[in-house]
Structures are given as C-alpha cells and as structure tokens.
Design a protein around this motif. Structure first.
Motif, mmCIF file in Angstrom:
data_model
loop_
_atom_site.group_PDB
_atom_site.id
_atom_site.type_symbol
_atom_site.label_atom_id
_atom_site.label_comp_id
_atom_site.label_asym_id
_atom_site.label_seq_id
_atom_site.Cartn_x
_atom_site.Cartn_y
_atom_site.Cartn_z
ATOM 1 N N ASP A 147 38.840 16.059 -27.321
ATOM 2 C CA ASP A 147 37.649 15.551 -26.679
ATOM 3 C C ASP A 147 36.808 16.306 -27.039
ATOM 4 O O ASP A 147 35.146 15.625 -27.360
ATOM 5 C CB ASP A 147 38.040 15.528 -25.009
ATOM 6 C CG ASP A 147 38.583 15.208 -24.250
ATOM 7 O OD1 ASP A 147 39.755 13.520 -24.706
ATOM 8 O OD2 ASP A 147 39.279 15.012 -23.532
ATOM 9 N N GLU A 148 36.250 17.001 -27.462
ATOM 10 C CA GLU A 148 35.338 17.627 -28.340
ATOM 11 C C GLU A 148 35.510 17.301 -29.690
ATOM 12 O O GLU A 148 33.448 15.996 -29.660
ATOM 13 C CB GLU A 148 35.871 19.341 -28.301
ATOM 14 C CG GLU A 148 35.111 19.915 -27.214
ATOM 15 C CD GLU A 148 37.207 19.578 -26.994
ATOM 16 O OE1 GLU A 148 37.077 20.290 -25.799
ATOM 17 O OE2 GLU A 148 37.559 19.038 -28.024
ATOM 18 N N ALA A 149 36.235 16.658 -30.361
ATOM 19 C CA ALA A 149 35.424 15.991 -31.816
ATOM 20 C C ALA A 149 34.980 14.498 -31.422
ATOM 21 O O ALA A 149 34.341 13.945 -31.433
ATOM 22 C CB ALA A 149 36.479 15.724 -32.933
ATOM 23 N N LEU A 150 35.670 13.647 -29.907
ATOM 24 C CA LEU A 150 34.840 12.342 -30.146
ATOM 25 C C LEU A 150 33.865 12.246 -29.509
ATOM 26 O O LEU A 150 32.933 11.687 -30.070
ATOM 27 C CB LEU A 150 36.488 11.536 -29.610
ATOM 28 C CG LEU A 150 37.394 11.571 -29.656
ATOM 29 C CD1 LEU A 150 39.041 11.244 -28.718
ATOM 30 C CD2 LEU A 150 37.583 10.092 -30.358
ATOM 31 N N ALA A 151 33.825 13.471 -28.873
ATOM 32 C CA ALA A 151 32.266 13.462 -27.859
ATOM 33 C C ALA A 151 31.070 13.636 -28.849
ATOM 34 O O ALA A 151 30.464 12.456 -29.237
ATOM 35 C CB ALA A 151 31.823 14.708 -26.990
#
Length: 376
Positions: A289-293
């Motif tokens: 989720d961090e990379a997508l955000a």
C-alpha cells in the motif's frame, strides 16, 4: 533592458526612527533593513499565486515567465521621511502582452495586500479564508522595524494602507490560523448522523475528522471511501487550522471533494493491487500500500508537468514503476514505498543525460520534475 516608461507601481513611505531625516539621520534607506523590500515582493508573488488558483483551480500555476516578465526595483528615494518608489521592469526577452498581464496581476496582488492591512487596522485580524502562508509571511514582514517606525503604501499619490509593529502584532497574535485550502488524501470513514468525514492526509500520515454541511459531500465521501475496497486519492477542499510554524492542527470543515486522478489511473492501480505474490512464474512480490500511495502522489505531479498519465507497472520486487515521455526524453520513476528513484534519457542519444536521482519525499520530487534538466 526594455523601456517600460518607468511606470510607478507603488511608493513605500517609511516614517519614524531611522527613516526620519533632519534628526541625526541622513536621507536614504538603511541597508540593514533592505531585506524587508525583498519580503514585500515575496508576499506579492505568493498572493498572485493564490489569486490564480482561486480563479483557475488549486492545480493552476502562475503564468509561464511571470517571474521574469515583471521585476520590481526601487528607482528613487525621496527626501523627508523616506519614500521608496517601486517600479516594474520589463525584461527585454518578454512580449509586451505578457508584461501587461503580469503587471495587472501584480496590481491585484497589491490591492489584496492593502485590503488585509486595512483589516488588521480595523478588525485586528485578517479576512476569513486568507491562505496560511500569506498570513504567516505578512506577520513576519517588518520584524526589523522599531515600535516608532511605520510604513505607508501609496499609489497615485494617495495613501491606501499602513503597517507597523502594532498591526504586525495582530497578524501574529493567533496561535492558529484558519484558512481554506485543498488537501490530498483518502476518505477512511464517514458518519451521516454526525455529518463528518474521516480524512487521511497521505503526505502527513495523519487522519483528521472534519464536518460537512450538505449531503452531496456525504455522497461523494461515502462513494470515495468504498471505491473498489480501496479508498482512492481525492482532492478535498477544506477549512484548516495551522499553527504558527505552518503545521496542520485540525480540519474543522469539508466543503467539497473530487477524485484526484482519472478513472483510468484508479482502475490500473486497482488492478495492480489485486496482483498476488508469486505472479511472475512463482516469483514476484505483491505491491505494498505504501508503494501504491507514493505512486499515486507521483502521478499527480507528473500530470501537472506532462499533461498525460504515465504507464504504470509492478516490478518483481513489488515496487511501482512509472514511465512517460515528454518531448525528446523518456522518464522512469520507481516508487518503493520509502523513496522515489527518477531516471531519464534522450531518445535520440544526442543530448547529455542527467544522473539518476534518489528523492526522499514528494517535495523533492516536485522540485526535480519542475526544475530538472529536461523540464521547462
């Protein structure tokens, strides 16, 4: 340097203390406080940016070449109490039409500043909704003046506003400054009964509960929260409270919200999020989720600069890879959830390529995209 007729923009009339002549002080402007003139110009540019965004949306920017089209310089220091005459300068490389439009915007910025100074004098505070960064810089302006020194702003020989340490104290008196601005984040909770939305601001990694007045905002918020089981990035028009350092303290009210990215981008992000570990012949990590955000925030910036959405891929390490073209160059940005890795190259191979960059936050990414070797 092109001749602009030396049209007087504004006269800054300083009185009291070091500015008085005939009482031990020679005529002129003390050099040790020349930085106050620089701060004055910085405030006007900030106001100009605010006015443009008010009219064209939060993503709008100052007209291209604005900073070069009009430069302010003081051309005369008059006797008596010190009067500094500020005159716009037309760059020889700029068309007269651009100069005229830029000068008009500067005049409107000066009127906005004078209006705020009058509010400080009459109401002991700024008008509602003034952007925080403008309020803070006005409050910092004049820090070198003594209690007996004052500034009067004159245009066309008429007094339009004044500023001194008393008014400056009103500008700085609040521990928190309320302003209207647009935040980017995600709706992670909604309560129709309590008329509130829970908003997470990605850049800060913090959540705020904010009230709303109309059910249309509730509908949009509830839809965004439940968008394919993952809250998409949204632009939220809000009232904020920030402390004197500019740190966000609360979000009392939501005015409106809209998706920050095109549907095609949101759909692609959803597709990548649904890819499970082992997708590459038994290897390949799932995207975090961090990379997508991080990728979503980067795409906002890329859309600002290139006007077209990048191609979006997942790497075997579960990172997000963005690719796009602009002019002669191709760009690649890797988002690993902790930093951005930006690289670019010339398709013709005839132009020297800059080194790859490691960028630790969104602010540094903005700077790289806007001021990098191959971005205008």
């Amino acid at each position: 340097m092109a001749d602009n007729g030396d049209v007087e923009f504004v006269t800054l009339h300083f009185t009291g203390g070091r500015y008085e002549t005939g009482s031990g002080h020679a005529p002129g402007y003390p050099l040790e406080i020349a930085h106050e003139l620089q701060r004055y110009q910085q405030i006007l540019v900030m106001i100009a940016r605010h006015l443009v965004r008010q009219e064209r949306g939060e993503t709008a920017r100052l007209p291209r070449g604005f900073a070069d089209a009009v430069r302010l310089r003081f051309t005369e220091v008059r006797s008596g109490s010190t009067e500094v005459v500020i005159t716009p300068e037309l760059s020889e490389n700029e068309a007269s039409g651009l100069f005229s439009a830029s000068l008009q915007l500067l005049h409107r910025s000066e009127e906005f500043l004078e209006h705020q100074l009058k509010n400080l004098e009459v109401q002991h505070g700024f008008s509602e909704g003034i952007p925080y960064d403008i309020a803070r810089n006005i409050g910092n302006w004049g820090s070198s003046w003594s209690p007996t020194e004052e500034l009067y702003l004159k245009r066309g020989g008429k007094l339009h506003a004044k500023y001194n340490q008393e008014l400056r104290s009103y500008a700085r008196k609040k521990d928190r400054v309320e302003a209207e601005e647009v935040l980017q984040g995600r709706v992670i909770g909604a309560s129709s009964g309590g008329n509130s939305l829970e908003i997470r601001v990605d850049d800060l990694g913090r959540s705020f509960s904010a009230k709303f007045d109309d059910m249309e905002t509730w509908d949009h918020g509830a839809q965004a929260m439940g968008y394919q089981d993952r809250a998409p990035l949204v632009n939220v028009s809000v009232t904020t409270e920030r402390d004197r350092l500019g740190l966000l303290q609360s979000v009392p009210k939501v005015h409106s919200l809209e998706l920050a990215l095109p549907d095609s981008v949101n759909d692609r992000i959803r597709e990548i999020r649904e890819i499970e570990a082992g997708w590459l012949e038994g290897r390949g990590d799932a995207a975090s989720d961090e990379a997508l955000a991080m990728a979503e925030l980067a795409i906002v910036e890329i859309l600002q600069e290139s006007k077209t959405a990048p191609y979006i891929y997942i790497t075997p390490s579960g990172f997000i890879q963005l690719e796009w073209r602009r002019g002669e160059f191709e760009y690649e940005l890797i988002c690993d959830g902790q930093a951005y890795y930006l690289d670019s190259w010339s398709r013709s191979g005839e132009v020297e390529e800059p080194p790859a960059q490691v960028l630790l936050d969104r602010g540094k990414l903005q700077t790289a995209l806007r001021k990098g070797a191959h971005f205008e």
